[in-house]
Scaffold this motif. Structure first.
Motif, mmCIF file in Angstrom:
data_model
loop_
_atom_site.group_PDB
_atom_site.id
_atom_site.type_symbol
_atom_site.label_atom_id
_atom_site.label_comp_id
_atom_site.label_asym_id
_atom_site.label_seq_id
_atom_site.Cartn_x
_atom_site.Cartn_y
_atom_site.Cartn_z
ATOM 1 N N LEU A 95 0.730 -1.192 0.001
ATOM 2 C CA LEU A 95 -0.120 -0.041 -0.018
ATOM 3 C C LEU A 95 0.900 1.156 0.054
ATOM 4 C CD1 LEU A 95 -2.718 -0.989 2.790
ATOM 5 C CD2 LEU A 95 -2.543 -1.696 0.164
ATOM 6 N N ARG A 165 -6.567 -2.732 -3.312
ATOM 7 C CA ARG A 165 -5.934 -1.724 -2.594
ATOM 8 C C ARG A 165 -4.480 -0.937 -2.711
ATOM 9 N NH1 ARG A 165 -7.978 -3.688 3.603
ATOM 10 N NH2 ARG A 165 -10.372 -2.755 3.207
ATOM 11 N N THR A 169 -4.695 3.143 -3.240
ATOM 12 C CA THR A 169 -3.789 3.910 -2.247
ATOM 13 C C THR A 169 -2.832 4.852 -3.146
ATOM 14 O OG1 THR A 169 -2.218 1.960 -1.965
ATOM 15 C CG2 THR A 169 -4.195 2.409 -0.117
ATOM 16 N N ARG A 476 -5.034 -7.471 4.309
ATOM 17 C CA ARG A 476 -5.465 -5.984 4.071
ATOM 18 C C ARG A 476 -6.876 -5.701 4.715
ATOM 19 N NH1 ARG A 476 -3.696 -6.496 -2.091
ATOM 20 N NH2 ARG A 476 -1.442 -6.289 -1.809
#
Length: 477
Positions: A95, A165, A169, A476
């Motif tokens: 991330l 993700r 991000t 996550r």
């Protein structure tokens, strides 16, 4: 000191030859007296032929040999061919720093709560779907413009919480804006138009709600990739024809969008994978006939031909290439030159520009489908620079539009102003004008400046490596 020109020459020589450290340590060099005003040649030769300097060069040659150039793109393609899952194993894993992720339940958003059927369950998360992600970069507030993100997966796979993700991000980091990634209903459990209905509902919700709770959006952008890129463009067209009261799309940025569910573009033939590969061969959808391999998934989404309720691929709003493309907001498209869906981007941009819409497409040499999600270089150690550059361009595009947006339009008069008055204390320009518009009982709307995978051979059935994805999902969530 007496000869400035000679001093500059020697200084440049010392810097270029990494002599600065030696000068402080080796008497043979540090004792050179410039006060005696020798010639430039004498000074240079004294430094270059000194025993300490020669010894230093030999040591550096043995300690730090020249680092060979790494062809990251070629390395990624080789790894994709070896893994055999269409690139899913090579997707970004980490991330982005400085970004917070909040998982939002459907009970809070009102989005449909749903579950996958048994043939599509890869983890416990698939039994409870409909959760959105708020992806919020440091420094973002309720005044910051917002991004609605449509994930890819051929309308049949993935969610905001699994392989996406790392992507969302990075987008939040590049734009400095909060990103809402919503979990729209997928095929085969839900046929079209459920996906577009969910996208409209998510847009309506983000217009009234931010990461910190209810608040009017100052501006809303739509982003997405692959099928999600096509959904983003379809949503922009839907909102053009059926506006949401109080909000419009400020801009769109998509990567490798699927715009033509007929799969009839020229690149489905010219970008097919061939034995040995090549700079224009698709390493992701690498079957012998990607178009034919896509049709079963498309029929699960739209209905098989000659069946009750079926929608022809060219008639679906999820094929935005076949729609009227006037009146689009500023739109940016990134696509690889080595992907079978290249035509989906190039043909869409050409048709939109002919219709007067401000749409631009950037074709990246040697890049494959959704290449921006491989910025880590398919496992490192060197990043994929093209992915980093494209992400930066997406951020620049979105932030550039946001910096020019400062007012709303009263739909009754159609007046547009691009001035930048001070923001009212405790609120945004959007919220100020929206409240005024409601008092007048006329629509107030933000306006953009309109200047003119199980089978990797199938683009509509993206790659999915269950064990790797599930492991990432648990980490996550």
């Amino acid at each position: 000191r007496r000869l400035p020109a000679m001093g500059r020459v020697l200084k440049a020589l010392l810097a270029a030859s990494s002599l600065a450290a030696i000068v402080a340590q080796e008497p043979a060099i540090s004792d050179i007296e410039l006060d005696e005003t020798p010639g430039v040649d004498e000074v240079c030769m004294a430094a270059l032929t000194s025993v300490p300097f020669v010894r230093h060069l030999r040591q550096q040659a043995s300690i730090a040999p020249h680092k060979p150039h790494i062809d990251v793109a070629a390395k990624c393609v080789r790894k994709m061919q070896k893994s055999g899952d269409g690139g899913e194993s090579e997707l970004d894993q980490q991330l982005a720093p400085g970004v917070r992720v909040f998982k939002v339940p459907p009970a809070l958003t009102g989005f449909p709560a749903w579950r996958r059927n048994k043939d599509y369950v890869y983890s416990q998360a698939d039994l409870r779907r409909g959760f959105a992600d708020w992806v919020v970069p440091d420094g973002a507030t309720h005044l910051t413009p917002r991004i609605l993100y449509c994930h890819g997966g051929g309308y049949e796979w993935y969610s905001p919480q699994d392989v996406y993700r790392p992507a969302t991000t990075r987008i939040a980091k590049a734009t400095g804006m909060p990103v809402l990634a919503f979990d729209y209903r997928l095929s085969p459990e839900f046929k079209y138009p459920a996906q577009l209905d969910d996208a409209v509902q998510a847009f309506e919700w983000i217009a009234r709600n931010g990461p910190d709770g209810p608040s009017d959006a100052s501006a809303i952008f739509i982003m997405g990739d692959s099928a999600g890129g096509g959904l983003a463009l379809a949503l922009a067209l839907q909102l053009r024809d059926s506006p949401v009261h109080g909000a419009v799309v400020a801009g769109v940025s998509v990567v490798s969008p699927e715009t033509d569910l007929t799969c009839s573009g020229e690149s489905y033939r010219t970008r097919r994978w061939v034995k040995g590969g090549g700079p224009e061969c698709d390493p992701v959808f690498n079957g012998p006939d990607p178009a034919a391999a896509s049709m079963p998934a498309i029929y699960r989404l739209l209905g098989a031909p000659n069946t009750n309720g079926a929608v022809p691929p060219s008639k679906s709003r999820l094929s935005p290439l076949h729609s009227e493309l006037h009146g689009l907001p500023p739109t940016q498209i990134h696509v690889g030159n080595a992907e079978v869906m290249l035509s989906d981007s190039v043909d869409f941009a050409a048709k939109a520009k002919r219709a007067g819409s401000p749409v631009e497409v950037t074709v990246w040499p040697r890049m494959w489908h959704t290449f921006t999600q491989f910025s880590e270089g398919c496992g490192g150690p060197e990043p994929l620079q093209e992915a980093l550059d494209a992400l930066q361009q997406q951020g620049d595009f979105i932030r550039g539009i946001a910096s020019r947006l400062s007012v709303t339009v009263d739909a009754r008069y159609g007046q547009l102003c691009l001035a930048s008055p001070p923001l009212p204390r405790g609120g945004s320009l959007g919220s100020l004008h929206l409240k005024a518009a409601r008092r007048r009982q006329t629509p107030g709307r933000l306006l953009h400046k309109n200047t003119s995978r199980p089978n990797s051979a199938s683009p509509s059935e993206p790659r999915r490596a269950a064990s790797r994805s599930d492991a990432r999902l648990e980490l996550r969530t």
